[in-house]
Write an enzyme that holds these catalytic residues in place. Structure first.
Site, PDB file in Angstrom:
ATOM      1  N   LYS A  16     -10.231   0.029  -1.870  1.00  0.00           N
ATOM      2  CA  LYS A  16      -9.864  -0.326  -0.441  1.00  0.00           C
ATOM      3  C   LYS A  16     -10.210   0.992   0.351  1.00  0.00           C
ATOM      4  CE  LYS A  16      -6.571  -1.461   3.128  1.00  0.00           C
ATOM      5  NZ  LYS A  16      -4.982  -1.968   3.182  1.00  0.00           N
ATOM      6  N   ASP A  67       0.717  -1.094  -0.152  1.00  0.00           N
ATOM      7  CA  ASP A  67      -0.183  -0.052  -0.039  1.00  0.00           C
ATOM      8  C   ASP A  67       0.839   1.205   0.202  1.00  0.00           C
ATOM      9  OD1 ASP A  67      -1.913  -1.870   0.444  1.00  0.00           O
ATOM     10  OD2 ASP A  67      -2.700  -0.776   2.084  1.00  0.00           O
ATOM     11  N   LYS A 127      -6.891   3.264  -2.911  1.00  0.00           N
ATOM     12  CA  LYS A 127      -7.258   3.343  -1.407  1.00  0.00           C
ATOM     13  C   LYS A 127      -7.679   4.537  -0.916  1.00  0.00           C
ATOM     14  CE  LYS A 127      -5.285   1.923   3.055  1.00  0.00           C
ATOM     15  NZ  LYS A 127      -3.973   1.251   3.540  1.00  0.00           N
TER      16      LYS A 127
END
Length: 248
Positions: free
Chosen positions: A208, A117, A179
């Site tokens: 996400k 991430d 995300k």
């Protein structure tokens, strides 16, 4: 090309966008399998990470998300399970040099990370330095080919067109997910942001939702509006809430 693709996406948004759920409901198993059980606290201890991994195994979560120094430990704790090890790059500000992010990602994978991430360079995005943002993401994607890369766009700092641009560039750069948040900014995930992000990236990428998701109802709402993964430190509480409401 990047600027054209952004302008095209913004134009489509203005003409066609409609905020509505992408699915009618989500059950306990949908939520369980979407959760990335998270502890990114600066004061997290090895024992905290061991507990996180145990909870992820027991609850059959998708993965755990830990700081880079704990990737190896998490890998050891999750050996023989399907639980993924997720870690962060350029976290939480996204202001590292591109080569630093790429090397962080490489080291993380060498230590046992399954997914990365990474934080977008928010300042460069807001300055409309599209090529810089593209190369920043692309360098991480290329450095860990075969691994899932999620781009944290930190929605709390962006206006609508900047959110669209971040999603378009992430897709062009070959990332696998976008995300919402680091959890260290001024705000977390909202259904509105999740839905917009999913509308832009489509089915070819995942979304996400992360930041402020603490209840079963929160998680269900995010999934109904387009989230494929849920980043939360409240995974156990969320699943328990679902079991209490609907039965185990």
């Amino acid at each position: 090309m990047i600027e054209y693709r952004i302008e095209e996406a913004v134009a489509k948004y203005r003409e066609f966008y409609e905020f509505k759920p992408v699915r009618e409901s989500a059950g306990i198993e949908d939520v369980r399998s979407a959760i990335e059980h998270t502890n990114l606290k600066p004061f997290a201890t090895p024992d905290d990470i061991k507990k996180l991994c145990l909870e992820a195994r027991e609850n059959r979560f998708h993965g755990v998300c830990v700081n880079p120094c704990y990737v190896k430990l998490a890998r050891e704790e999750l050996e023989g399970t399907d639980v993924k090890v997720v870690t962060v790059v350029g976290f939480p500000l996204g202001a590292n040099e591109t080569r630093t992010k790429a090397h962080e990602a490489i080291f993380a994978v060498e230590s046992g990370a399954d997914e990365i991430d990474m934080v977008i360079n928010v300042g460069m995005l807001k300055a409309k330095e599209w090529e810089y943002v593209y190369e920043d993401i692309r360098s991480v994607v290329e450095s860990v080919k075969g691994k899932v890369v999620k781009v944290i766009i930190e929605t709390c700092y962006l206006d609508t067109e900047e959110k669209i641009a971040a999603c378009v560039i992430s897709k062009l750069a070959g990332a696998h997910f976008v995300k919402t948040s680091t959890g260290f900014g001024t705000g977390g995930a909202t259904a509105e942001d999740v839905h917009l992000m999913k509308w832009i990236v489509g089915d070819e990428m995942g979304v996400k939702a992360s930041g402020g998701i603490r209840t079963f109802e929160d998680a269900v709402k995010m999934i109904m509006y387009g989230a494929d993964r849920i980043g939360t430190s409240s995974g156990v509480k969320i699943v328990q809430g679902g079991e209490e409401r609907y039965g185990g």
